[in-house]
Write a protein that holds these residues in place. Structure first.
Motif, PDB file in Angstrom:
ATOM      1  N   ILE A  64       0.810  -1.230   0.000  1.00  0.00           N
ATOM      2  CA  ILE A  64       0.000   0.000   0.000  1.00  0.00           C
ATOM      3  C   ILE A  64       0.840   1.275   0.000  1.00  0.00           C
ATOM      4  N   GLU A  65       2.163   1.152   0.086  1.00  0.00           N
ATOM      5  CA  GLU A  65       2.997   2.359   0.214  1.00  0.00           C
ATOM      6  C   GLU A  65       2.808   3.327  -0.953  1.00  0.00           C
ATOM      7  N   VAL A  66       2.621   2.803  -2.148  1.00  0.00           N
ATOM      8  CA  VAL A  66       2.448   3.680  -3.318  1.00  0.00           C
ATOM      9  C   VAL A  66       1.215   4.572  -3.151  1.00  0.00           C
ATOM     10  N   TYR A  67       0.217   4.098  -2.397  1.00  0.00           N
ATOM     11  CA  TYR A  67      -1.017   4.870  -2.190  1.00  0.00           C
ATOM     12  C   TYR A  67      -0.969   5.724  -0.919  1.00  0.00           C
ATOM     13  N   LEU A  68      -0.053   5.384  -0.008  1.00  0.00           N
ATOM     14  CA  LEU A  68       0.113   6.132   1.248  1.00  0.00           C
ATOM     15  C   LEU A  68       1.599   6.428   1.429  1.00  0.00           C
ATOM     16  N   PRO A  69       2.129   7.398   0.711  1.00  0.00           N
ATOM     17  CA  PRO A  69       3.587   7.604   0.691  1.00  0.00           C
ATOM     18  C   PRO A  69       4.178   8.075   2.022  1.00  0.00           C
ATOM     19  N   PHE A  70       3.342   8.391   3.000  1.00  0.00           N
ATOM     20  CA  PHE A  70       3.838   8.859   4.294  1.00  0.00           C
ATOM     21  C   PHE A  70       4.214   7.716   5.240  1.00  0.00           C
ATOM     22  N   LEU A  71       3.954   6.463   4.866  1.00  0.00           N
ATOM     23  CA  LEU A  71       4.049   5.364   5.824  1.00  0.00           C
ATOM     24  C   LEU A  71       5.433   5.231   6.466  1.00  0.00           C
ATOM     25  N   LYS A  72       6.500   5.492   5.704  1.00  0.00           N
ATOM     26  CA  LYS A  72       7.848   5.332   6.259  1.00  0.00           C
ATOM     27  C   LYS A  72       8.276   6.527   7.107  1.00  0.00           C
ATOM     28  N   GLU A  73       7.437   7.560   7.141  1.00  0.00           N
ATOM     29  CA  GLU A  73       7.782   8.747   7.937  1.00  0.00           C
ATOM     30  C   GLU A  73       7.390   8.598   9.401  1.00  0.00           C
ATOM     31  N   TYR A  74       6.613   7.548   9.730  1.00  0.00           N
ATOM     32  CA  TYR A  74       6.086   7.395  11.082  1.00  0.00           C
ATOM     33  C   TYR A  74       6.489   6.059  11.693  1.00  0.00           C
ATOM     34  N   HIS A  75       6.538   6.055  13.020  1.00  0.00           N
ATOM     35  CA  HIS A  75       6.561   4.788  13.753  1.00  0.00           C
ATOM     36  C   HIS A  75       5.136   4.536  14.247  1.00  0.00           C
ATOM     37  N   PHE A  76       4.617   3.335  13.987  1.00  0.00           N
ATOM     38  CA  PHE A  76       3.247   2.993  14.334  1.00  0.00           C
ATOM     39  C   PHE A  76       3.214   1.965  15.466  1.00  0.00           C
ATOM     40  N   THR A  77       2.240   2.100  16.331  1.00  0.00           N
ATOM     41  CA  THR A  77       1.894   1.046  17.273  1.00  0.00           C
ATOM     42  C   THR A  77       0.471   0.599  16.948  1.00  0.00           C
ATOM     43  N   ILE A  78       0.358  -0.643  16.518  1.00  0.00           N
ATOM     44  CA  ILE A  78      -0.922  -1.215  16.097  1.00  0.00           C
ATOM     45  C   ILE A  78      -1.392  -2.133  17.216  1.00  0.00           C
ATOM     46  N   ASP A  79      -2.484  -1.770  17.859  1.00  0.00           N
ATOM     47  CA  ASP A  79      -3.012  -2.536  18.992  1.00  0.00           C
ATOM     48  C   ASP A  79      -4.396  -3.039  18.604  1.00  0.00           C
ATOM     49  N   GLY A 124      -9.729  -7.619  10.371  1.00  0.00           N
ATOM     50  CA  GLY A 124      -8.467  -7.032  10.821  1.00  0.00           C
ATOM     51  C   GLY A 124      -7.862  -6.078   9.814  1.00  0.00           C
ATOM     52  N   MET A 125      -7.823  -6.494   8.563  1.00  0.00           N
ATOM     53  CA  MET A 125      -7.232  -5.632   7.535  1.00  0.00           C
ATOM     54  C   MET A 125      -8.125  -4.429   7.230  1.00  0.00           C
ATOM     55  N   ALA A 126      -9.437  -4.625   7.323  1.00  0.00           N
ATOM     56  CA  ALA A 126     -10.339  -3.488   7.110  1.00  0.00           C
ATOM     57  C   ALA A 126     -10.156  -2.451   8.211  1.00  0.00           C
ATOM     58  N   ARG A 156      -8.381  -4.467   0.571  1.00  0.00           N
ATOM     59  CA  ARG A 156      -8.266  -5.569  -0.401  1.00  0.00           C
ATOM     60  C   ARG A 156      -6.824  -6.028  -0.565  1.00  0.00           C
ATOM     61  N   LEU A 157      -5.884  -5.085  -0.496  1.00  0.00           N
ATOM     62  CA  LEU A 157      -4.478  -5.438  -0.671  1.00  0.00           C
ATOM     63  C   LEU A 157      -3.920  -6.172   0.550  1.00  0.00           C
ATOM     64  N   GLY A 158      -4.646  -6.110   1.669  1.00  0.00           N
ATOM     65  CA  GLY A 158      -4.263  -6.899   2.839  1.00  0.00           C
ATOM     66  C   GLY A 158      -4.912  -8.268   2.843  1.00  0.00           C
ATOM     67  N   SER A 159      -6.200  -8.296   2.497  1.00  0.00           N
ATOM     68  CA  SER A 159      -6.966  -9.542   2.415  1.00  0.00           C
ATOM     69  C   SER A 159      -8.139  -9.268   1.492  1.00  0.00           C
ATOM     70  N   GLY A 160      -8.257 -10.049   0.425  1.00  0.00           N
ATOM     71  CA  GLY A 160      -9.259  -9.744  -0.601  1.00  0.00           C
ATOM     72  C   GLY A 160     -10.634  -9.439  -0.035  1.00  0.00           C
ATOM     73  N   LEU A 182     -11.560  -3.243  -8.033  1.00  0.00           N
ATOM     74  CA  LEU A 182     -10.601  -2.511  -7.203  1.00  0.00           C
ATOM     75  C   LEU A 182     -11.030  -2.387  -5.747  1.00  0.00           C
ATOM     76  N   TYR A 183     -12.344  -2.312  -5.499  1.00  0.00           N
ATOM     77  CA  TYR A 183     -12.824  -2.136  -4.127  1.00  0.00           C
ATOM     78  C   TYR A 183     -14.278  -2.605  -4.040  1.00  0.00           C
ATOM     79  N   GLY A 184     -14.749  -2.798  -2.827  1.00  0.00           N
ATOM     80  CA  GLY A 184     -16.135  -3.180  -2.618  1.00  0.00           C
ATOM     81  C   GLY A 184     -17.050  -1.966  -2.706  1.00  0.00           C
ATOM     82  N   VAL A 185     -18.278  -2.173  -3.173  1.00  0.00           N
ATOM     83  CA  VAL A 185     -19.264  -1.088  -3.246  1.00  0.00           C
ATOM     84  C   VAL A 185     -20.562  -1.563  -2.596  1.00  0.00           C
TER      85      VAL A 185
END
Length: 367
Positions: A104-119, A136-138, A169-173, A198-201
């Motif tokens: 997903i980085e191409v769609y969210l180019p800021f991802l490497k600028e942050y440290h994330f804690t996913i709980d 979970g992926m949603a 979808r890119l995490g789990s269809g 590309l996505y659900g509607v």
């Protein structure tokens, strides 16, 4: 019609040093099944699902901008995140998150600028055989989109939800069907407006009152890990002798459901939904290598549902995911009779007598 390039953002207008968001996202149960996929999580056939309400994942995303001047947090050329499941570190799930971030980085180019804690935590028992990758992926995708919206406040709601579904979808269809709406279509279908790979509607056509407040009681037949993962199962459709006919059948059944949703035809609904469930497992049993995910108790439950329906004329039916558990679907106006039937005749086939009562929900919620 949207293209992938529409979801690659222009430079952001705002900055954010730190913060947190929290979203819940539900699981979903497909009525027309997707089985088989192309590159980049594109489905080989369209699907349609009921969004669930109670079986969901709750994910909190905390983020801090990396302080690259002091090198205290990892360098800017890598993803940086901690993953907690129900408050405890969950190292074995980190490779899946790493792969998701890479996609997903191409769609969210800021991802490497942050440290994330996913709980993250589930409202249903872990390893209960309910697809938690969808919820979970949603939930994670919704959090990332909340961060992007903070960086680009002009973002429209329509774009927000479309892109969240695309990321999921890119995490789990099937996760793309857990973002928004009660009945969700994923995959190109000629006569369903707005449908896309590309996505659900949200299902855009009329839905009869018979299908509002539909109930789903999930019978936990086997809570162990599947001996064949869904990813492997999807791949086995590439050279499957019945694949092309199956993909055509999914289009036909989605057409049929479109008319059934409008008319309220419960008998027609039962035929399509049960046939789809059995076809999904037939594809597994006729692939090479072949495999069976149903258990003896799965078949006992199916036969008991058929007998009960024939004797009572109550419109209850089953569907299955890629596993042994049985989803019992029925309108709300027969809930007392069906729950009594489940307690009297089906609970004995469930592992430790466990089942979960659920119903149609609306999708992800910002907490």
């Amino acid at each position: 019609m949207s293209t992938l390039n529409d979801f690659i953002p222009k430079p952001y207008s705002h900055t954010l040093e730190n913060g947190e968001f929290q979203w819940s996202a539900p699981s979903n149960i497909a009525l027309v099944k997707y089985w088989g996929k192309k590159d980049n999580q594109i489905p080989a056939n369209p699907s349609v699902s009921f969004t669930l309400n109670n079986c969901k994942t709750i994910t909190k995303l905390a983020f801090t901008k990396k302080d690259l001047s002091t090198k205290r947090i990892t360098s800017s050329d890598s993803f940086s995140f901690d993953l907690l499941f129900e408050g405890q570190p969950k190292e074995d799930f980190k490779p899946k998150i790493q792969k998701f971030l890479e996609r997903i980085e191409v769609y969210l180019p800021f991802l490497k600028e942050y440290h994330f804690t996913i709980d993250t935590q589930n409202t249903f028992p872990h390893s209960s055989g309910i697809a938690s990758s969808a919820s979970g992926m949603a939930a994670l995708a919704m959090n990332f989109m909340s961060l992007e919206k903070a960086l680009n406040p002009a973002m429209t709601d329509a774009y927000f939800y479309q892109k969240a579904s695309l990321l999921a979808r890119l995490g789990s269809g099937s996760a793309c069907r857990s973002v928004k709406g009660q009945v969700v279509v994923w995959g190109n279908q000629a006569n369903i407006e707005g449908s896309t790979d590309l996505y659900g509607v949200e299902f855009p056509n009329e839905i009869h009152a018979n299908f509002k407040n539909y109930q789903d009681t999930i019978l936990l037949v086997d809570k162990g890990e599947k001996q064949v993962s869904s990813t492997v199962g999807h791949d086995l459709m590439h050279n499957h002798p019945y694949a092309e006919r199956r993909f055509a059948q999914a289009h036909e059944n989605l057409d049929a459901l479109k008319a059934i949703f409008k008319s309220g035809d419960l008998d027609g609904f039962i035929k399509v939904v049960e046939s789809e469930a059995l076809t999904l497992h037939a594809m597994m049993m006729t692939s090479m290598p072949y495999f069976i995910l149903m258990k003896p108790n799965t078949l006992q439950i199916i036969n008991a549902i058929w007998k009960f329906r024939n004797e009572t004329q109550i419109p209850v039916c089953f569907t299955l995911d890629a596993g042994a558990n049985v989803h019992v679907l029925y309108p709300k106006n027969v809930i007392e009779k069906v729950l009594q039937f489940i307690k009297d005749e089906l609970v004995g086939y469930c592992q430790n007598g466990q089942y979960i009562c659920d119903e149609i929900g609306n999708g992800a919620i910002l907490l």
